[in-house]
Write a protein that holds these residues in place. Structure first.
Motif, PDB file in Angstrom:
ATOM      1  N   HIS A   1       0.831  -1.207   0.000  1.00  0.00           N
ATOM      2  CA  HIS A   1       0.000   0.000   0.000  1.00  0.00           C
ATOM      3  C   HIS A   1       0.865   1.257   0.000  1.00  0.00           C
ATOM      4  O   HIS A   1       0.572   2.229  -0.715  1.00  0.00           O
ATOM      5  CB  HIS A   1      -0.921  -0.017   1.216  1.00  0.00           C
ATOM      6  CG  HIS A   1      -1.819   1.184   1.315  1.00  0.00           C
ATOM      7  ND1 HIS A   1      -2.833   1.437   0.401  1.00  0.00           N
ATOM      8  CD2 HIS A   1      -1.825   2.229   2.203  1.00  0.00           C
ATOM      9  CE1 HIS A   1      -3.435   2.566   0.723  1.00  0.00           C
ATOM     10  NE2 HIS A   1      -2.845   3.059   1.809  1.00  0.00           N
TER      11      HIS A   1
ATOM     12  N   LYS B   1       2.390   1.790  -3.401  1.00  0.00           N
ATOM     13  CA  LYS B   1       1.354   2.267  -4.324  1.00  0.00           C
ATOM     14  C   LYS B   1       1.060   3.751  -4.089  1.00  0.00           C
ATOM     15  O   LYS B   1       0.910   4.525  -5.041  1.00  0.00           O
ATOM     16  CB  LYS B   1       0.083   1.442  -4.137  1.00  0.00           C
ATOM     17  CG  LYS B   1      -1.026   1.792  -5.125  1.00  0.00           C
ATOM     18  CD  LYS B   1      -2.246   0.898  -4.927  1.00  0.00           C
ATOM     19  CE  LYS B   1      -3.344   1.285  -5.912  1.00  0.00           C
ATOM     20  NZ  LYS B   1      -4.561   0.457  -5.727  1.00  0.00           N
ATOM     21  N   GLN B   2       1.019   4.163  -2.801  1.00  0.00           N
ATOM     22  CA  GLN B   2       0.794   5.578  -2.485  1.00  0.00           C
ATOM     23  C   GLN B   2       1.906   6.454  -3.062  1.00  0.00           C
ATOM     24  O   GLN B   2       1.643   7.530  -3.621  1.00  0.00           O
ATOM     25  CB  GLN B   2       0.753   5.780  -0.963  1.00  0.00           C
ATOM     26  CG  GLN B   2      -0.582   5.507  -0.315  1.00  0.00           C
ATOM     27  CD  GLN B   2      -0.552   5.896   1.143  1.00  0.00           C
ATOM     28  OE1 GLN B   2       0.053   5.230   1.974  1.00  0.00           O
ATOM     29  NE2 GLN B   2      -1.209   6.997   1.465  1.00  0.00           N
TER      30      GLN B   2
ATOM     31  N   GLU C   1       3.911   5.763  -5.595  1.00  0.00           N
ATOM     32  CA  GLU C   1       3.828   5.754  -7.058  1.00  0.00           C
ATOM     33  C   GLU C   1       2.724   6.697  -7.533  1.00  0.00           C
ATOM     34  O   GLU C   1       2.905   7.449  -8.503  1.00  0.00           O
ATOM     35  CB  GLU C   1       3.567   4.339  -7.559  1.00  0.00           C
ATOM     36  CG  GLU C   1       4.770   3.412  -7.425  1.00  0.00           C
ATOM     37  CD  GLU C   1       4.509   2.002  -7.897  1.00  0.00           C
ATOM     38  OE1 GLU C   1       5.439   1.372  -8.434  1.00  0.00           O
ATOM     39  OE2 GLU C   1       3.362   1.527  -7.728  1.00  0.00           O
ATOM     40  N   GLU C   2       1.597   6.680  -6.847  1.00  0.00           N
ATOM     41  CA  GLU C   2       0.494   7.568  -7.236  1.00  0.00           C
ATOM     42  C   GLU C   2       0.850   9.029  -6.991  1.00  0.00           C
ATOM     43  O   GLU C   2       0.502   9.904  -7.779  1.00  0.00           O
ATOM     44  CB  GLU C   2      -0.768   7.187  -6.457  1.00  0.00           C
ATOM     45  CG  GLU C   2      -1.363   5.856  -6.883  1.00  0.00           C
ATOM     46  CD  GLU C   2      -2.558   5.457  -6.029  1.00  0.00           C
ATOM     47  OE1 GLU C   2      -2.814   6.144  -4.997  1.00  0.00           O
ATOM     48  OE2 GLU C   2      -3.223   4.457  -6.364  1.00  0.00           O
ATOM     49  N   GLY C   3       1.551   9.257  -5.898  1.00  0.00           N
ATOM     50  CA  GLY C   3       1.936  10.630  -5.585  1.00  0.00           C
ATOM     51  C   GLY C   3       2.936  11.193  -6.572  1.00  0.00           C
ATOM     52  O   GLY C   3       2.868  12.372  -6.942  1.00  0.00           O
TER      53      GLY C   3
ATOM     54  N   GLU D   1       3.336   9.869  -9.595  1.00  0.00           N
ATOM     55  CA  GLU D   1       2.760   9.599 -10.904  1.00  0.00           C
ATOM     56  C   GLU D   1       3.734   8.856 -11.811  1.00  0.00           C
ATOM     57  O   GLU D   1       3.883   9.145 -13.001  1.00  0.00           O
ATOM     58  CB  GLU D   1       2.281  10.897 -11.577  1.00  0.00           C
ATOM     59  CG  GLU D   1       1.172  11.597 -10.797  1.00  0.00           C
ATOM     60  CD  GLU D   1       0.698  12.867 -11.478  1.00  0.00           C
ATOM     61  OE1 GLU D   1       1.366  13.328 -12.439  1.00  0.00           O
ATOM     62  OE2 GLU D   1      -0.338  13.412 -11.060  1.00  0.00           O
TER      63      GLU D   1
ATOM     64  N   GLN E   1       5.775   4.640 -12.147  1.00  0.00           N
ATOM     65  CA  GLN E   1       5.895   3.282 -11.628  1.00  0.00           C
ATOM     66  C   GLN E   1       7.313   3.096 -11.118  1.00  0.00           C
ATOM     67  O   GLN E   1       8.294   3.418 -11.802  1.00  0.00           O
ATOM     68  CB  GLN E   1       5.589   2.251 -12.722  1.00  0.00           C
ATOM     69  CG  GLN E   1       5.629   0.807 -12.207  1.00  0.00           C
ATOM     70  CD  GLN E   1       5.276  -0.197 -13.286  1.00  0.00           C
ATOM     71  OE1 GLN E   1       4.757   0.160 -14.345  1.00  0.00           O
ATOM     72  NE2 GLN E   1       5.561  -1.472 -13.020  1.00  0.00           N
TER      73      GLN E   1
END
Length: 299
Positions: free
Chosen positions: A34, A37-38, A40-42, A44, A46
């Motif tokens: 998790h 993933k946070q 990577e999303e932050g 933007e 991979q």
């Protein structure tokens, strides 16, 4: 972005496995997934390529890892250094005082301390009482050894030693050791003393001023060794801390003047900065000095 996310990424990148990273970080594997993933999303982007065998860094992930690794390596090194300091495997203590105080009252205690904690460095800084106070208040030393009393609101004072003062002479004036003489009679002889700014000289002035007398030394010196030598060769009566000339008195190189009144003992104190906790090493050295002094007094 939270630092914890970068820490989880850093450990995962090093271990190349979510499960191993979770064990090192003492969290669950889903928490690691998790967090990654946070991040990577932050950002933007991979960061990892996932596979059944574990994870590998993407090009962007390698770039991020290269930049944050030095920071986490520094943190790790800092943690190791703190552990060393706590275990007294390293550290440094800066102590201020006069040459005579170092030689006669401090060096034996430094030796016993370094026998116990050889990795701790002891640094000595010479100075008069006003100079030591200034260095302490400005944070240039951890501990100071000074003659008391002093007036300074920014320091904590701990009584350390009680010392006695006396007048001594060489063979030329050794008759002064056989008869009682008064403070007034002392002025008939040359006086040897430290310079005006020293605590010893201030005490000398006080002794004479109580009799409404003024003393003007014929010889002023800057060290105990020179004062002793001047007295030995008959240049006059030297005012000195008795504990510093015990060897010369026992060998008959100096003689104690038989004064018809008692000179009040002086105190040497240990001073530290008020409101500033000592480092682990400095606190250990401070307690070592106090402990040894208590043992000497109980003997």
């Amino acid at each position: 972005m939270q630092l914890d996310l970068y820490r989880i990424f850093y450990v995962t990148a090093k271990e190349k496995n979510f499960s191993r990273a979770a064990k090192i970080l003492y969290i669950t594997q889903p928490s690691v997934s998790h967090a990654v993933k946070q991040l990577e999303e932050g950002l933007e982007i991979q960061l990892f390529i996932r596979s059944s065998k574990g994870v590998t860094l993407t090009h962007e992930g390698k770039t991020l890892f290269e930049y944050i690794s030095p920071a986490f390596d520094l943190i790790r090194n800092a943690e190791l250094k703190i552990t060393e300091l706590k275990n007294l495997d390293s550290g440094q203590v800066s102590v201020g005082g006069s040459d005579s105080t170092f030689k006669h009252f401090l060096l034996p205690n430094i030796q016993t301390f370094q026998n116990l904690f050889p990795e701790i460095k002891i640094k000595l800084q010479h100075g008069s009482t006003p100079q030591i106070l200034e260095k302490l208040v400005n944070g240039k030393i951890d501990i100071g050894l000074v003659h008391l009393p002093i007036e300074e609101n920014l320091v904590e004072i701990t009584d350390y030693l009680s010392i006695s003062s006396t007048f001594v002479v060489g063979k030329k004036y050794q008759d002064l050791a056989k008869k009682n003489i008064s403070i007034e009679e002392m002025l008939n002889y040359p006086i040897i003393s430290f310079s005006e700014a020293s605590s010893s000289r201030k005490l000398l002035n006080q002794i004479f001023s109580k009799r409404e007398l003024e003393v003007i030394p014929d010889v002023e010196v800057g060290s105990v060794e020179l004062l002793i030598e001047c007295a030995k060769i008959g240049m006059g009566i030297a005012f000195v801390t008795k504990e510093l000339v015990l060897k010369e008195l026992s060998k008959g190189e100096l003689y104690e003047v038989c004064l018809n009144e008692k000179i009040q003992n002086r105190k040497i104190g240990i001073i530290t900065r008020k409101g500033f906790p000592l480092s682990i090493a400095a606190d250990k050295f401070f307690k070592h000095l106090i402990e040894l002094n208590h043992k000497k007094q109980s003997i």
